[in-house]
Design a protein around this motif. Structure first.
Motif, short mmCIF file in Angstrom:
data_model
loop_
_atom_site.label_atom_id
_atom_site.label_comp_id
_atom_site.label_asym_id
_atom_site.label_seq_id
_atom_site.Cartn_x
_atom_site.Cartn_y
_atom_site.Cartn_z
N GLY A 224 -30.02 63.25 -27.52
CA GLY A 224 -30.10 64.45 -26.63
C GLY A 224 -31.38 64.76 -26.04
N GLN B 291 -37.90 62.00 -21.91
CA GLN B 291 -37.43 61.63 -23.20
C GLN B 291 -37.27 60.00 -23.24
N GLU C 252 -34.16 67.81 -24.73
CA GLU C 252 -34.88 69.17 -24.90
C GLU C 252 -35.12 69.96 -23.68
N GLN D 218 -33.70 74.43 -26.27
CA GLN D 218 -32.61 73.72 -26.92
C GLN D 218 -32.61 72.28 -26.76
N THR D 219 -31.74 71.69 -27.62
CA THR D 219 -31.54 70.02 -27.28
C THR D 219 -29.88 70.14 -26.97
#
Length: 424
Positions: free
Chosen positions: A272, A333, A274, A295-296
């Motif tokens: 996921g 990420q 964020e 939120q992720t």
């Protein structure tokens, strides 16, 4: 009856001490008859390697041997050639030498480095073999001169190839045939900061003369004006690159494309992404349903986020900003130590990404890595992200670029200068 061997009799035995001996005196140094083969043993070594036997008179051996010396090696079973060499070392082992830690550390270091090199080389060739090099930029004609730095054309297509009916339903992609472009961006990687420029798909462009990517047939330009994504729908990546270059004057060095399913798979493989969503978003067409805040997002949610435009005030312009924001966050990420140094995350991420990417034939892994690091830099504030400067709508309703600003932007990118032009 005489039981002794031939030529031996009681008379022949003489005065010997032992069985049948008439003498009370102990026999002297007794010499046993030996049957020997081969050369005579050297002095002091006995017959055939058998140690010399000491003689004894009144319990004392000749040559100064005492009882203990005589027993050396016999009671322990070490009669012939296996003794310790003296009574003082009987049953004792020499101490082991101290471990050579310097040598052990050296050998261990060499082994670890070798394994790392082998793993790195194997990973490189594995990853390189998975790149789908399907786009041939040599088919693009009348190209502008290359400038400083490297320019990537990054395309997000709405290809549903390989997706099942359930996946299409889950990802809210619909079932349209063929491929179109949902997003297009130019990423400039240079020495004065990296720049990410979104090209709205509704941008008004002129289709130039081009050569068909499959047929090789030449099509003369007629001045036909269409939306930018129509170029991709008409003749694929090669015509899209040709159209972008002809309408901007900027040379495109590499092409990168990713479809719906691949995008979602990459996000899921890293666990996921964020992101901070600036406002509530609800869009039944894309499946987006988000509340404001950090939120992720998983793969399905991420795809819905980057495709949403009807629920945004700026429609396609706001969507391109969300796409830039999300792709930068995704690159950030992927490039984190928790992903790069963890083989259980790195290999699935690389596998998902490389399987779903379509690139040009000259694209290498280093070029791809450079692109991701540049996007990470844009996300961290080391570069700039913007939309192509616009001046309003053209007569056909498409978005019209601000030609003066576009010219200045292209010149700064060509010369690898810091971008000062602002976009929409």
């Amino acid at each position: 009856m005489n039981d002794w061997p031939q030529a031996w009799s009681d008379d022949n035995r003489g005065n010997r001490y032992g069985r049948g001996s008439a003498s009370a005196q102990p026999e002297g140094a007794r010499v046993m008859r030996q049957v020997r083969r081969g050369p005579t043993a050297p002095p002091g070594q006995g017959y055939g390697g058998v140690p010399p036997q000491p003689s004894y008179v009144n319990g004392q051996g000749h040559g100064g041997y005492d009882d203990d010396a005589y027993d050396d090696g016999y009671n322990t079973g070490q009669v012939y050639g296996g003794g310790s060499g003296g009574s003082g070392g009987r049953g004792m082992r020499e101490p082991r030498p101290a471990p050579n830690w310097r040598r052990r550390i050296k050998v261990t270091s060499i082994t670890v480095v070798t394994l790392l090199l082998v793993t790195t080389v194997a990973t490189y060739f594995w990853a390189d073999s998975k790149l789908n090099r399907e786009v041939d930029l040599s088919k693009v004609i009348e190209r502008p001169e290359a400038g400083e730095g490297t320019n990537y054309l990054i395309v997000g297509s709405d290809s549903r190839e390989g997706m099942t009916a359930d996946q299409k339903k889950e990802l809210h992609t619909g079932s349209a045939e063929g491929k179109r472009t949902d997003s297009m961006m130019i990423l400039h990687v240079g020495g004065n900061g990296d720049t990410l420029v979104s090209l709205p798909r509704d941008s008004n462009v002129t289709i130039p003369s081009f050569k068909g990517s499959d047929s090789g047939k030449f099509y003369e330009g007629t001045g036909r004006q269409v939306k930018l994504n129509a170029a991709y729908a008409e003749d694929g990546p090669e015509l899209l690159v040709r159209t972008v270059e002809a309408n901007t004057g900027l040379h495109i060095d590499h092409y990168v494309e990713i479809g719906f399913a691949g995008f979602a798979n990459i996000v899921d493989s890293v666990g996921g992404v964020e992101i901070d969503i600036p406002r509530d978003i609800k869009d039944s067409k894309s499946g987006a349903d988000f509340k404001k805040g950090k939120q992720t997002l998983n793969g399905e949610e991420s795809l819905a986020f980057v495709r949403t435009r009807y629920a945004l005030p700026g429609s396609d312009l706001d969507r391109t900003k969300n796409q830039q924001k999300f792709l930068s966050a995704l690159a950030n990420q992927v490039a984190t130590p928790s992903t790069v140094l963890n083989p259980f995350k790195l290999y699935p991420t690389m596998g998902a990404g490389l399987d779903s990417l379509i690139v040009d034939k000259d694209m290498g892994l280093w070029d791809l890595a450079s692109m991701f690091w540049a996007m990470k830099g844009v996300s961290s504030g080391e570069g700039k992200s913007m939309n192509m400067p616009l001046s309003g709508n053209s007569p056909n309703g498409n978005l019209q670029w601000d030609r003066a600003k576009v010219k200045q932007l292209v010149e700064q990118l060509k010369n690898d200068e810091a971008v000062t032009v602002s976009g929409n």
